[in-house]
Enzyme design. Sequence first.
Site, PDB file in Angstrom:
ATOM      1  N   ASN A  10      -1.082  52.282  16.631  1.00  0.00           N
ATOM      2  CA  ASN A  10      -1.523  51.128  16.728  1.00  0.00           C
ATOM      3  C   ASN A  10      -1.861  50.970  18.381  1.00  0.00           C
ATOM      4  O   ASN A  10      -1.064  51.104  19.233  1.00  0.00           O
ATOM      5  CB  ASN A  10       0.009  50.123  16.603  1.00  0.00           C
ATOM      6  CG  ASN A  10      -0.674  48.770  16.939  1.00  0.00           C
ATOM      7  OD1 ASN A  10      -1.451  48.419  17.082  1.00  0.00           O
ATOM      8  ND2 ASN A  10       0.649  47.857  17.075  1.00  0.00           N
ATOM      9  N   TRP A  11      -2.963  50.706  18.534  1.00  0.00           N
ATOM     10  CA  TRP A  11      -3.616  50.669  19.775  1.00  0.00           C
ATOM     11  C   TRP A  11      -3.453  49.380  20.581  1.00  0.00           C
ATOM     12  O   TRP A  11      -3.743  49.072  21.873  1.00  0.00           O
ATOM     13  CB  TRP A  11      -5.048  51.038  19.976  1.00  0.00           C
ATOM     14  CG  TRP A  11      -5.342  52.543  19.858  1.00  0.00           C
ATOM     15  CD1 TRP A  11      -4.490  53.656  19.483  1.00  0.00           C
ATOM     16  CD2 TRP A  11      -6.607  53.254  19.622  1.00  0.00           C
ATOM     17  NE1 TRP A  11      -5.009  54.827  19.444  1.00  0.00           N
ATOM     18  CE2 TRP A  11      -6.295  54.563  19.499  1.00  0.00           C
ATOM     19  CE3 TRP A  11      -8.012  52.573  19.934  1.00  0.00           C
ATOM     20  CZ2 TRP A  11      -7.398  55.538  19.523  1.00  0.00           C
ATOM     21  CZ3 TRP A  11      -8.792  53.821  19.780  1.00  0.00           C
ATOM     22  CH2 TRP A  11      -8.821  54.988  19.593  1.00  0.00           C
ATOM     23  N   HIS A  98       3.263  42.514  12.427  1.00  0.00           N
ATOM     24  CA  HIS A  98       3.791  43.420  13.405  1.00  0.00           C
ATOM     25  C   HIS A  98       4.641  42.130  14.389  1.00  0.00           C
ATOM     26  O   HIS A  98       4.306  41.023  14.524  1.00  0.00           O
ATOM     27  CB  HIS A  98       2.626  43.646  14.399  1.00  0.00           C
ATOM     28  CG  HIS A  98       3.205  44.584  15.471  1.00  0.00           C
ATOM     29  ND1 HIS A  98       3.625  44.120  16.650  1.00  0.00           N
ATOM     30  CD2 HIS A  98       3.010  46.032  15.542  1.00  0.00           C
ATOM     31  CE1 HIS A  98       4.046  45.167  17.263  1.00  0.00           C
ATOM     32  NE2 HIS A  98       3.740  46.461  16.687  1.00  0.00           N
ATOM     33  N   GLU A 170      10.579  48.371  12.094  1.00  0.00           N
ATOM     34  CA  GLU A 170      10.161  48.252  13.720  1.00  0.00           C
ATOM     35  C   GLU A 170      11.150  47.454  14.360  1.00  0.00           C
ATOM     36  O   GLU A 170      11.050  46.187  14.416  1.00  0.00           O
ATOM     37  CB  GLU A 170       8.789  47.986  14.119  1.00  0.00           C
ATOM     38  CG  GLU A 170       7.609  48.925  13.536  1.00  0.00           C
ATOM     39  CD  GLU A 170       6.573  48.868  14.297  1.00  0.00           C
ATOM     40  OE1 GLU A 170       6.188  49.808  14.723  1.00  0.00           O
ATOM     41  OE2 GLU A 170       6.215  47.772  14.742  1.00  0.00           O
ATOM     42  N   SER A 216       9.037  52.926  20.267  1.00  0.00           N
ATOM     43  CA  SER A 216       9.156  54.220  21.276  1.00  0.00           C
ATOM     44  C   SER A 216       9.364  55.479  20.677  1.00  0.00           C
ATOM     45  O   SER A 216       9.985  56.390  21.147  1.00  0.00           O
ATOM     46  CB  SER A 216      10.341  53.788  22.179  1.00  0.00           C
ATOM     47  OG  SER A 216      10.287  52.561  22.794  1.00  0.00           O
ATOM     48  N   GLY A 238       2.332  52.780  22.260  1.00  0.00           N
ATOM     49  CA  GLY A 238       1.861  53.408  23.455  1.00  0.00           C
ATOM     50  C   GLY A 238       1.504  54.788  23.353  1.00  0.00           C
ATOM     51  O   GLY A 238       0.467  55.189  23.849  1.00  0.00           O
TER      52      GLY A 238
HETATM   53  C1  PEP Z   1       4.343  49.204  17.765  1.00  0.00           C
HETATM   54  O1  PEP Z   1       3.559  48.514  18.646  1.00  0.00           O
HETATM   55  O2  PEP Z   1       4.055  49.205  16.758  1.00  0.00           O
HETATM   56  C2  PEP Z   1       5.071  50.119  18.684  1.00  0.00           C
HETATM   57  C3  PEP Z   1       5.942  50.909  17.741  1.00  0.00           C
HETATM   58  O3  PEP Z   1       4.997  50.301  19.854  1.00  0.00           O
HETATM   59  P1  PEP Z   1       5.726  51.506  20.720  1.00  0.00           P
HETATM   60  O4  PEP Z   1       5.486  52.884  19.945  1.00  0.00           O
HETATM   61  O5  PEP Z   1       4.947  51.593  22.076  1.00  0.00           O
HETATM   62  O6  PEP Z   1       7.245  51.158  20.758  1.00  0.00           O
END
Ligand code: PEP
Length: 251
Positions: A10-11, A98, A170, A216, A238
Amino acid sequence: MSRKKLVIGNWKMHHTGPETHHWWQRWQELDERPDPQQVDLGVAPPFTSLGPLIDLSRHHPLLVGAQNLHWESSGAFTGEVSAEMLAEAGCDFVIIGHSERRQLFGETDTRIARKLAAARRAGLLPVLCVGETADERSAGRTEVVIEEQLQHALDHFEIDDPGALVLAYEPIWAIGTGQTATPAQAQAAHRFLREILAAAADSQVGAGVRILYGGSVKPANAAELAAEDDIDGFLVGGASLDPAAFAAIAR
Ligand code: PEP
């Protein structure tokens, strides 16, 4: 039931057209890319980079998706993009619900349910996100919160086929914070979500829907998370901006 792993990047609001070209070039130049027989891969760039990424990846095993959609097919909805428009542009999937959309843009469970229906109508695979805040977890409310989010979404979305939906667990406290859920925490939530799916549909759906973990995820913690029975891959924020890190996670 064996479920093929799936890793989606997910950019968010990163990577212009030229940056998308650069990412793709670096992706192509990697010495070790993930084996498409072992893992499905997807990337969700911003709307303006969907066209470039769809063109670049046309003959490659990469799913391309959007990060949001509007539930109507067309109309006076300034600034919005419909499921049909995304499908016509060549998208395969769309991320729905999200936590950044829920928290920063007032996305409600009712809207999320409509968006799921719109994705199905247009033939897009919905990737539905659920997750609790840090306060909800410390209050012991994780299961209540994610069950409510999932049940609401399923109110108007009958799942007759495990391939019709991807779920992403998430935890909000883990997104972009560097604080990953432990494999045991993630596994417990995934198992719980699978039970809800089985109760809402049937045991085949419960056992077959792919449930991704997001929060993360990095090359250093992906393997231990992926080793858990009910973790079928990742939604990566990220780290997906860096082709080498994204490939390492998927491998
Ligand atoms: C996301 O945006 O769905 C996400 C999991 O971000 P990150 O991997 O940066 O925690």
